[in-house]
Design a protein around this motif. Structure first.
Motif, PDB file in Angstrom:
ATOM      1  N   PRO A  99      -2.293  -0.736   7.050  1.00  9.15           N
ATOM      2  CA  PRO A  99      -2.926  -0.230   5.816  1.00  9.15           C
ATOM      3  C   PRO A  99      -3.422  -1.347   4.903  1.00  9.15           C
ATOM      4  O   PRO A  99      -4.385  -1.172   4.168  1.00  9.15           O
ATOM      5  N   GLN A 100      -2.746  -2.497   4.949  1.00  6.41           N
ATOM      6  CA  GLN A 100      -3.187  -3.620   4.108  1.00  6.41           C
ATOM      7  C   GLN A 100      -4.472  -4.250   4.633  1.00  6.41           C
ATOM      8  O   GLN A 100      -5.153  -4.960   3.905  1.00  6.41           O
ATOM      9  N   PRO A 114       1.720  -3.269  -6.965  1.00 10.25           N
ATOM     10  CA  PRO A 114       1.004  -4.158  -7.892  1.00 10.25           C
ATOM     11  C   PRO A 114       1.189  -3.794  -9.371  1.00 10.25           C
ATOM     12  O   PRO A 114       0.967  -4.627 -10.234  1.00 10.25           O
ATOM     13  N   ARG A 140      -7.143  -1.089  -7.182  1.00  9.97           N
ATOM     14  CA  ARG A 140      -5.925  -1.392  -7.933  1.00  9.97           C
ATOM     15  C   ARG A 140      -4.753  -1.605  -6.975  1.00  9.97           C
ATOM     16  O   ARG A 140      -3.964  -2.519  -7.116  1.00  9.97           O
ATOM     17  N   ARG A 141      -4.723  -0.740  -5.942  1.00  8.28           N
ATOM     18  CA  ARG A 141      -3.627  -0.813  -4.997  1.00  8.28           C
ATOM     19  C   ARG A 141      -3.643  -2.118  -4.217  1.00  8.28           C
ATOM     20  O   ARG A 141      -2.623  -2.685  -3.895  1.00  8.28           O
ATOM     21  N   LEU A 142      -4.849  -2.597  -3.933  1.00  5.94           N
ATOM     22  CA  LEU A 142      -4.952  -3.781  -3.088  1.00  5.94           C
ATOM     23  C   LEU A 142      -5.130  -5.068  -3.877  1.00  5.94           C
ATOM     24  O   LEU A 142      -5.177  -6.137  -3.308  1.00  5.94           O
ATOM     25  N   THR A 150       0.815  -1.215   0.000  1.00  6.46           N
ATOM     26  CA  THR A 150       0.000   0.000   0.000  1.00  6.46           C
ATOM     27  C   THR A 150       0.854   1.274   0.000  1.00  6.46           C
ATOM     28  O   THR A 150       0.336   2.360   0.244  1.00  6.46           O
TER      29      THR A 150
END
Lengths: 212, 326
Positions: free
Chosen positions: B239-240, A129, B323-325, A86
């Protein structure tokens, strides 16, 4: 300089015993061995992520055997890069300096310098990602180098990369080692990497290390 | 008779397995696939019909006029407001407890214990046993009958320590300028404690599963980069876990909204004092006001659906986060 003096590691039925080796300051040590022989375990023990039963680990004559990973000043690049999912690439490279409370301008300068050296300028604002395998490894390398560690531990960093990227990163590692002057311990089972990069070679066999 | 062309014969031979497959398998596979999906979906479909029917029948049983009248009733307004307030407080408390607890449980699993202490050592076996024991204890509020939770809380607050807490809470609310809240038992704090006791167990389970899904490697790397344990947790792992936090909070909130048994025993059902929506349903039903009970139930249904929709939008709506995760 990193010195392992009679180091023993025990984990359940798995054991490494009387591990003895030394990599001089600015040297590039290559540790080879077959799969499952304990190369990663040894690297993690040096980084402080696994306990050592016996012996001493010395970093520039300072004993670090029992101190926390955070206080060891060792940069670690794991096999899977283990990027922070993140966090943006630039923040990720800054991380080690940020937790050390290095001022923002110095941090920015170092990030720019490493991005230039490792060809990461175009991906600084991206999240992990969105990165390719080679980019991930370069980001992990930049992150580990950013706080100027005394030792850089690389765990098969060029594994699972295509031939072209592998060759490019090999050259890049050589350049980084020359420019940064950091002592490196590189775990691999690739002979090409060993011959191209290593100044000191070790082999982990039957639970202990031999110099080759 | 003309002999077949050698090339054509070869072609026929070459394609024969494919041809056979094309002629014999697909029809069978297609019908078999259809049967499989229908049979697998059928029971779930009946359950779906049951849920939809319940809601539709509730709406059919009452009218907009009834709903408007109920919403204008100060008693119902009070119970809605108290439900929203108590559920939010208990969900915040639940997630506050669940995040660190879930993290510890996830990082101290069997794999970590055996990694640290070996496979067959007595210390490893003892630690695994303790870990299982703690897991079981934390699941008790989930499996206990709700009335038992209420009675246990009531008894707990009759002990010397419980009474002391009761008095101190009363003093605290007097100091805040709310002398009406005289303690915990049969007061608003009792509603929050009753909801929290059950909801926290669900939130802990959610957070434990969330942290188990998050790799420990980035945390370890953060540690080697100079971060303290807390910094590795707060900057890298937490945060994840945000999706799990939203899910845990929602689950705790929804669970609190539906809580009734422990509230009935521990907080009572005093009108305009400890009346939440679930107790409004009960009180209306007890006094033969079935229409009022149904309206209160519908309000509960609407709030629950609204919370679920908001959660879905929050967790799936932001493409950048997705998208980030991903």
């Amino acid at each position: 300089m990193i010195t392992l003096d009679q180091v023993s590691i025990r984990q359940g039925d798995f054991r490494l015993f009387d591990v003895d080796f030394r990599i001089p300051s600015g040297g590039y040590g290559i540790l080879m061995g077959s799969s499952g022989c304990g190369k990663t375990t040894l690297l993690e023990a040096i980084c402080g992520l696994r306990p050592v039963c016996d012996g001493r680990i010395l970093l520039d004559d300072r004993e670090v055997t029992r101190i926390s990973p955070a206080a060891r000043e060792i940069g670690y690049v794991p096999q899977d890069a283990a990027l922070f999912p993140t966090m943006r690439v630039d923040r990720q490279i800054e991380f080690g300096m940020e937790v050390r409370r290095i001022c923002r301008s110095d941090r920015r300068q170092r990030v720019e310098q490493l991005a230039e050296l490792l060809g990461l300028k175009l991906v600084l604002k991206r999240y992990p990602p969105g990165l390719s395998g080679g980019e991930r490894q370069r980001v992990a390398l930049a992150r580990a180098l950013a706080f100027r560690p005394k030792l850089l531990c690389l765990d098969e960093p060029l594994n699972a990369l295509d031939a072209t990227t592998h060759l490019r990163l090999l050259e890049l590692l050589k350049e980084v080692h020359q420019k940064e002057g950091v002592t490196v311990l590189h775990v691999t089972h690739n002979v090409e990497e060993s011959q191209n990069l290593g100044t000191v070679h070790f082999c982990l066999e039957k639970g202990t290390v031999h110099q080759s | 008779m003309n002999a077949p062309e050698p090339e054509a014969e070869l072609e026929a031979d070459r394609s024969s397995p494919n041809e056979r497959a094309r002629h014999s398998v697909p029809g069978h596979a297609k019908s078999s696939d259809t049967c499989f999906w229908i049979s697998m979906s059928l029971l779930g479909f009946f359950y779906l019909i049951l849920i939809v029917s319940m809601i539709v029948v509730d709406f059919g049983f009452t009218s907009w006029q009834d709903i408007r009248e109920s919403l204008a009733d100060s008693r119902v307004q009070f119970s809605i407001a108290l439900s929203l307030l108590s559920c939010t407080i208990s969900a915040i408390l639940s997630i506050w407890v669940a995040i660190p607890t879930g993290f510890v449980l996830a990082r101290m699993g069997r794999a970590e214990i055996t990694r640290r202490f070996g496979h067959k050592t007595w210390i490893s076996k003892t630690c695994v046993g303790i870990r299982h024991g703690i897991d079981t204890l934390l699941d008790i509020p989930i499996v206990l009958p709700p009335l038992v939770v209420g009675i246990s809380l009531l008894v707990l607050f009759q002990t010397p320590l419980g009474r002391l807490v009761d008095h101190r809470v009363g003093d605290f609310f007097s100091w805040l300028g709310y002398p009406g809240i005289r303690g915990v038992t049969y007061e608003i704090p009792a509603i929050i404690i009753a909801q929290f006791t059950v909801a926290a167990a669900f939130a802990i389970r959610t957070m434990r599963d969330t942290f188990e899904q998050i790799s420990e490697r980035p945390e370890q790397v953060a540690h080697t980069l100079g971060a303290s344990r807390f910094q590795s947790f707060s900057r890298v792992s937490l945060p994840q876990a945000w999706r799990g936090i939203v899910a845990g909070f929602t689950l705790a909130w929804a669970r609190s909204l539906g809580e009734f048994g422990p509230i009935l025993i521990f907080a009572g059902t005093s009108r305009l004092k400890t009346e939440v929506l679930s107790t409004t349903v009960y009180l209306n039903f007890q006094f033969g006001n079935l229409r009022g009970a149904v309206v209160a139930s519908l309000i509960l249904v609407c709030i629950a659906i609204a919370v679920l929709v908001v959660t879905r939008v929050l967790t799936l709506g932001d493409p950048d986060t997705r998208r980030r995760l991903s």
